[in-house]
Design a protein around this motif. Structure first.
Motif, PDB file in Angstrom:
ATOM      1  N   THR A 254       0.877  -1.274  -0.019  1.00  0.00           N
ATOM      2  CA  THR A 254       0.008  -0.004   0.064  1.00  0.00           C
ATOM      3  C   THR A 254       0.728   1.327  -0.036  1.00  0.00           C
ATOM      4  O   THR A 254       1.950   1.150   0.707  1.00  0.00           O
ATOM      5  CB  THR A 254      -0.929   0.053   1.018  1.00  0.00           C
ATOM      6  N   LYS A 371      -4.519   9.927  -1.483  1.00  0.00           N
ATOM      7  CA  LYS A 371      -4.513   8.909  -2.642  1.00  0.00           C
ATOM      8  C   LYS A 371      -4.303   7.597  -1.837  1.00  0.00           C
ATOM      9  O   LYS A 371      -2.964   7.416  -1.388  1.00  0.00           O
ATOM     10  CB  LYS A 371      -3.761   9.402  -3.668  1.00  0.00           C
ATOM     11  N   GLU A 373      -2.846   3.784  -2.818  1.00  0.00           N
ATOM     12  CA  GLU A 373      -2.653   2.761  -4.353  1.00  0.00           C
ATOM     13  C   GLU A 373      -2.296   1.433  -3.770  1.00  0.00           C
ATOM     14  O   GLU A 373      -1.531   1.240  -2.793  1.00  0.00           O
ATOM     15  CB  GLU A 373      -1.496   3.367  -5.064  1.00  0.00           C
ATOM     16  N   ARG A 374      -2.544   0.525  -4.492  1.00  0.00           N
ATOM     17  CA  ARG A 374      -2.122  -0.979  -4.131  1.00  0.00           C
ATOM     18  C   ARG A 374      -1.233  -1.337  -5.331  1.00  0.00           C
ATOM     19  O   ARG A 374      -1.282  -0.778  -6.513  1.00  0.00           O
ATOM     20  CB  ARG A 374      -3.482  -1.719  -4.257  1.00  0.00           C
ATOM     21  N   TYR A 375      -0.149  -2.168  -4.954  1.00  0.00           N
ATOM     22  CA  TYR A 375       0.819  -2.619  -5.873  1.00  0.00           C
ATOM     23  C   TYR A 375       1.487  -4.023  -5.447  1.00  0.00           C
ATOM     24  O   TYR A 375       1.270  -4.351  -4.355  1.00  0.00           O
ATOM     25  CB  TYR A 375       2.079  -1.385  -6.099  1.00  0.00           C
TER      26      TYR A 375
END
Length: 403
Positions: A254, A371, A373-375
């Motif tokens: 995350t 914001k 973000e998943r990666y």
């Protein structure tokens, strides 16, 4: 001769014992340090790419339980073979050369071939000091009390990689630690209502007096359960708290980015796990994974802890610091205070385990300033989390009873 001992407290290294020996007959003298504080929660590994003379002058704290390595020469100084020292990278090499040269006259008299090979290796070590080619210097300390200077602090040092890791049972045994949960079913402790506070007896990490640690499961809205642990010592007044994730490592990492636009953002709740790194691009600042441990606080509280971490470092603002470095750090602290007040900046939390959290004040609606973000984690990140060697399927022994 005479040995003098001094128990002193250096903020960055907790308490240490400085010992100094001097002989009036031959004028030989020696100094060394030993850690008198507690062993840290995690081990630490410093990997430095030495490419310039400035890198050779970096200050190094190497405890007696730390291992120093130079992979290019297949050279290693094992743990507990040297006393703890406060020196430089060049000083570590000089001590190694002096140690190898000490018994060379005896070796030449008994085994010329071995002495010749050691002379050749000593020559390679001395060539490292002349920097004909770059090399890698690694300090690995399971106690977490060693240190390699970052001359660009508080900015990120591209030549220095700091890795915090969990000790293996063998390393814990080497340090004389006993696992608290070795004879306990850890999961059975949580077969109680979430609202109940669990308490168990421990020793104070500062004065070693008997103390109590309180532990509680807390549900964070729109996130997950976490474990909050707090220890208070009635003898010396020491207080500490730590946060652990109550769930598993998430399938993805995350990355949370908050655009700070108003002082009210400082009141947002923050859960920073011990696997989370923090970045403030406007200040060119990055806090590595494992630093500060797990924290459940507000954004203002986390920024305050970051400022205190910088101020406690004697190599940046203490007696060991250079005037130019002190001025640079004071300028950084001033900018950090502006972020807490009125300056606009981006606050980034990157957690490969996915167990960190920054409050969405608009929840359940979307936050325009936040914001998430998943990666997919890299191989190196999985390695740091111990996932590459973890086998969760097909691990049963074939033919074992009951399989």
């Amino acid at each position: 001769g005479v040995t003098r001992l001094l128990l002193t407290r250096i903020p960055f290294f907790k308490e240490i014992i400085v010992s100094s020996f001097a002989c009036d007959s031959c004028s030989w003298s020696n100094t060394e340090i030993q850690s008198a504080g507690r062993i840290q929660e995690q081990g630490v590994r410093y990997t430095l790419a030495v490419t310039s003379r400035q890198d050779m002058n970096r200050e190094v704290v190497k405890t007696d339980c730390a291992t120093a390595r130079i992979p290019e020469l297949d050279f290693e100084i094992p743990a507990f073979t040297q006393k703890g020292v406060l020196t430089t990278v060049e000083g570590i090499i000089d001590r190694a050369v002096a140690g190898l040269e000490q018994d060379q006259p005896v070796r030449r008299a008994t085994d010329e071939e071995v002495a010749s090979k050691i002379d050749e290796f000593i020559g390679k070590l001395k060539q490292l000091k002349e920097l004909h080619s770059s090399f890698t210097f690694i300090v690995d300390d399971p106690s977490g009390n060693s240190f390699v200077e970052n001359p660009r602090a508080p900015q990120k040092d591209d030549a220095l990689v700091v890795t915090h890791y969990r000790r293996t049972p063998q390393q814990a045994a080497m340090l004389g630690l006993e696992a608290f949960w070795a004879d306990r079913d850890f999961l059975s402790l949580f077969s109680v209502p979430v609202t109940q506070v669990l308490q168990f007896n421990t020793n104070c990490p500062e004065c070693n007096a008997p103390a109590n640690t309180n532990m509680k499961l807390v549900q964070i809205p729109h996130f997950k359960e976490v474990i909050i642990m707090a220890t208070n010592c009635d003898s010396c007044g020491h207080r500490t708290n730590e946060v652990k994730s109550g769930g598993a490592i998430e399938p993805q990492g995350t990355r949370i980015t908050l655009r700070i636009t108003d002082p009210s953002d400082m009141t947002r709740d923050v859960l920073k796990s011990e696997t989370c790194s923090v970045e403030i691009p406007e200040l060119e600042f990055e806090l590595g994974m494992g630093a500060l441990g797990g924290k459940f606080t507000t954004l203002e509280g986390l920024l305050k802890d970051i400022g205190e971490l910088v101020e406690r470092n004697p190599f940046t603002l203490g007696d060991s610091s250079a005037p130019s470095k002190t001025e640079k750090l004071q300028e950084f602290l001033g900018k950090l205070r502006e972020v807490k007040g009125k300056a606009k900046a981006h606050f980034i939390m990157d957690d490969p385990a996915g167990n960190s959290y920054l409050q969405n004040v608009y929840a359940p609606e979307e936050d325009p300033e936040l914001k998430v973000e998943r990666y997919e984690r890299t191989f190196e990140q999985n390695e740091d989390l111990g996932l590459n060697d973890m086998k969760t399927e097909g691990y049963e022994v074939e033919g074992a009873p009951g399989q």
